[in-house]
Write an enzyme that holds these catalytic residues in place. Structure first.
Site, PDB file in Angstrom:
ATOM      1  CD1 TRP A  68     -45.375   8.215  -2.375  1.00 55.76           C
ATOM      2  CD2 TRP A  68     -46.252   7.831  -4.504  1.00 55.76           C
ATOM      3  NE1 TRP A  68     -44.861   7.002  -3.184  1.00 55.76           N
ATOM      4  CE2 TRP A  68     -45.752   6.185  -4.208  1.00 55.76           C
ATOM      5  CE3 TRP A  68     -46.606   8.179  -5.799  1.00 55.76           C
ATOM      6  CZ2 TRP A  68     -45.327   5.148  -5.268  1.00 55.76           C
ATOM      7  CZ3 TRP A  68     -46.720   7.198  -6.290  1.00 55.76           C
ATOM      8  CH2 TRP A  68     -45.665   5.479  -6.554  1.00 55.76           C
ATOM      9  CG  ASP A  83     -51.832  10.354  -1.859  1.00 53.06           C
ATOM     10  OD1 ASP A  83     -51.993   9.433  -1.488  1.00 53.06           O
ATOM     11  OD2 ASP A  83     -50.556  10.187  -2.640  1.00 53.06           O
ATOM     12  CE  LYS A 128     -49.840   2.679  -1.112  1.00 55.56           C
ATOM     13  NZ  LYS A 128     -48.072   1.782  -0.968  1.00 55.56           N
TER      14      LYS A 128
END
Lengths: 362, 362
Positions: A104, A173, A197
């Protein structure tokens, strides 16, 4: 009728608190006596604005955010933030520092570069397939920000503490570990997290912006891609993803009222992850892939003696109502995602399954 | 226990078919026997991909789209499409024609201009506060596309038939009337629609792209803003808004299996709108704001003799379980949004309320 539920170890969309799901179900045909479903009510109604504002209040309280912080609910996931952050917060000619800890982070770097922005990789753990969180950094003199990925869902690593970047604002993030533990948010200029999540269902991304960052936003951006559009309209510039925001609100309520806040949540998360890591360390059948000091409390990645056994493990686990244990397709192996809403009993059941699988397949 | 439901005339988010809501509620704790909620299952699971693909098949069948068309589920609403369309489909230096029929068309034009693109307004009904759909157009010689707004939610107007643009592809924002009637899609290069009026809940935008349009997409766009990212990944480049897509799938199933397709849907929509317009024409208490030949079958906008009465009308209607009848804050007055899922009985109830309100307030 009691509906059969299983233990869901998927990396996201992921398990949600059962009591939250039950509340959604029970008021689904008529939200708070309105005679309309939460999926039908106007985003400009008081009923919905109460939900939105209460979600914001709870997020700020849980993360101990002071008045400088804006909480936004945006669409497009963390993936769109990879572009919106440099678009809004990194002027042409300026440099931003990125720390590369996996898939990511690599994508975040890629999107900044697509925009023609200057990116400096201040540290990377690519040399050992991202199995650790770097400890040495080479920050630029005048970096506009330092971007990190607090938890690496695919590689199974997590920052145990954050680097000191002095006056340079950090941007993180936090898609896969936000709300899993307390931390000091004041050194962050921006925190963002896809909800699917630890906060709710897919379809909404929480973006937390510190007031001083807004001065950087250029005037000529497309309205929907401009942070000030959303801060000025309390995330109601256009129709927001109402159902996802509503579920986030309920999950935050659960975190505060049922769990008791982030300190309690962290305790529980440490206990759950501890069970798994400790069990694996006792033998050599299951091998944790992350360095010990970089292990994630959210995504426990591990290998078995060979790929055939890994396949068998995932399949047999599924038959035993333990779903989603396959590692990400880019790295293989196995992974147990044990986010906030995974109950301790789920991890205990997994460990005892692992124990018996090991005995039968040595 | 029977939950009390009301008639919801909100412009979006809006009424959904009651049977769809009941189906969502009944399988909310365990989607198709997976032991997980639809909000918890992986977007890469077969269970979810079946939902996504069935939604696409149904949308293509309902709109009679041939193999050249891609159906995408994107985030950011129609508002983000206002930017993505010129970003992807209008090269710098080229001109696009826009027909301005109200608030949303004006916003689409604004966003194209923010990107520095060349926009030609080929027709506008601004001279009479957008009360009609223009009949004369001045198309550019080499327009890259002609952009229209098929139904104007705020102004209460709708294109009864589409202009002939020859070889120039049409692009239409159909947020508020997609799936309300059959039409010939083959002359459209792109059709887009926020789901929250006729297709599902907020949080997903359906974007239909004709294959030949994809050749225009520049290579250097941010991944999330590039149509080819999504066509190449069947809307699964990143985590999609799963719950919203699932609801769209159920609404499409209802349209095909309960209503019986778009011809039947149009019949019903004409009957519903007819009831309202015919009733208003019989007297002078309620005044429809749109020209007769431009009236919308979806959003029936009207005025009462004065603003005080309008306020009273909206408030008393609400007390009678008829919600959402206030006109958009930018235009005032009243509006009854009677999308696909509004049952005939809802419109009949509204008309009889209007009748008695008129008697009591003449």
């Amino acid at each position: 009728m009691q509906v059969k539920r299983i233990y869901n170890f998927n990396p996201g969309p992921a398990v949600l608190p059962e009591s939250v799901l039950q509340e959604i179900q029970s008021e689904f045909m008529s939200f708070k006596g309105t005679g309309m479903s939460i999926t039908e009510i106007s985003h400009r109604s008081k009923a919905f604005e109460d939900v939105l504002n209460d979600a914001i209040v709870r997020i700020k309280r849980l993360l101990k955010l002071d008045d400088r912080f804006h909480v936004l609910f945006l669409q497009g996931g963390a993936s769109l933030q990879f572009s919106m952050i440099p678009m809004n917060l990194l002027a042409d000619g300026q440099t931003a520092d990125y720390i590369n800890t996996g898939t990511w982070a690599t994508k975040a770097i890629k999107e900044a570069k697509i925009l023609g922005k200057k990116v400096h990789v201040a540290a990377s753990s690519e040399d050992r397939n991202f199995a650790y969180i770097p400890k040495q950094f080479q920050f630029s003199q005048d970096a506009a920000y330092v971007h990190i990925t607090s938890n690496n869902t695919i590689k199974g690593t997590q920052w145990s503490s954050f680097p000191n970047t002095g006056n340079i604002p950090m941007i993180s993030d936090m898609s896969s570990d936000i709300m899993s533990r307390p931390f000091n948010a004041s050194s962050f200029g921006c925190i963002y997290a896809g909800a699917q999540k630890n906060m709710g269902p897919a379809g909404v991304c929480i973006v937390i912006l510190r007031e001083d960052m807004l001065k950087r936003v250029p005037t000529n951006l497309p309205s929907m891609l401009k942070y000030t559009t959303h801060t000025e309209n309390n995330s109601l510039y256009n129709t927001p993803p109402c159902f996802s925001i509503y579920t986030v609100y309920l999950v935050m309520k659960w975190l505060e009222e049922t769990i008791g806040g982030l300190e309690k949540m962290e305790e529980l998360n440490q206990k759950k992850a501890g069970l798994l890591y400790d069990f694996m360390e006792k033998g050599d059948f299951y091998r944790s892939t992350a360095d010990k000091d970089s292990r994630s409390l959210m995504n426990v990645t591990f290998r078995l003696p060979n790929e055939e056994l890994e396949k068998k493990f995932v399949a047999e686990a599924k038959k035993n109502d333990l779903d989603g244990l396959k590692g990400h397709r880019s790295v293989g192996g196995c992974r147990a995602s044990i986010y906030n809403a995974m109950p301790l009993a789920g991890v205990e059941t997994l460990v005892s399954f692992m124990e018996s699988f090991q005995k039968q397949n040595r």
